[in-house]
Design a protein around this motif. Sequence first.
Motif, PDB file in Angstrom:
ATOM      1  N   TRP A 193       0.825  -1.212   0.000  1.00  0.00           N
ATOM      2  CA  TRP A 193       0.000   0.000   0.000  1.00  0.00           C
ATOM      3  C   TRP A 193       0.858   1.261   0.000  1.00  0.00           C
ATOM      4  O   TRP A 193       0.452   2.295  -0.508  1.00  0.00           O
ATOM      5  N   LYS A 204       3.661   1.959  -1.553  1.00  0.00           N
ATOM      6  CA  LYS A 204       4.436   2.310  -2.758  1.00  0.00           C
ATOM      7  C   LYS A 204       3.868   3.519  -3.501  1.00  0.00           C
ATOM      8  O   LYS A 204       4.550   4.112  -4.315  1.00  0.00           O
ATOM      9  N   TYR A 205       2.653   3.911  -3.180  1.00  0.00           N
ATOM     10  CA  TYR A 205       2.016   5.039  -3.861  1.00  0.00           C
ATOM     11  C   TYR A 205       2.295   6.381  -3.169  1.00  0.00           C
ATOM     12  O   TYR A 205       1.815   7.412  -3.614  1.00  0.00           O
ATOM     13  N   TYR A 206       3.052   6.364  -2.075  1.00  0.00           N
ATOM     14  CA  TYR A 206       3.273   7.572  -1.292  1.00  0.00           C
ATOM     15  C   TYR A 206       4.763   7.892  -1.194  1.00  0.00           C
ATOM     16  O   TYR A 206       5.608   7.014  -1.285  1.00  0.00           O
ATOM     17  N   ALA A 218      -2.393  11.880  -0.560  1.00  0.00           N
ATOM     18  CA  ALA A 218      -2.220  12.015  -2.010  1.00  0.00           C
ATOM     19  C   ALA A 218      -2.252  13.473  -2.431  1.00  0.00           C
ATOM     20  O   ALA A 218      -1.535  13.881  -3.344  1.00  0.00           O
TER      21      ALA A 218
END
Length: 189
Positions: A152, A154-156, A187
């Motif tokens: 989870w 890896k998007y931040y 995000a």
Amino acid sequence: MEEQVAKVKKFTRNNFFKNTYCVFRGVRLREISRRKPHYRSESGSTYYYTTNGVYRLSNHWGRAAKCNWRLVSEIPVEIDDLRLGYADWTDFRENLSEDVDAYYVSVNFETKTVSYKHKDNPDYDQIAIIRPVDATRKLIKQIKTLLEDHKWAKYYDYDDLDEFRKEIILELVNTNKSLKDIRRELAAG
């Protein structure tokens, strides 16, 4: 106006099994080796009463009839699936109805474990949000995923994953923000 004092129900061998919440501490079987059980439930759990509390020998913990009884133990299983726990009478709390805010989430970041505790716990820090049982269970499930998985993240953008995890989890525990809202804020920011 008179100040109302919350009346704490006193639990004994005669009522501890009626709609209660309790955290039992794991103890070794030798604690009951010279005792005879005072009661054996239909599900096979045995109970040994003392002046100050109760031992419970069981292969199932968590929900027991209308009670929520947890076992916290570092002691390995000694016989089959049976685990022995002990609780003082003062450790028992009234298990409030499912829609009443009664529980808070506690996280140990060192061991990466999460659990729930009753709002009357003397260790309650007055910061964690008190929630009903179902919301508490849902939150625990989300926190376990955050603690155990890393996909989870890896998007931040973050410098230290453990610190990032801790920041998100503490926001979940200490506010009414949903995980979706927190992720949206991360995000955008």
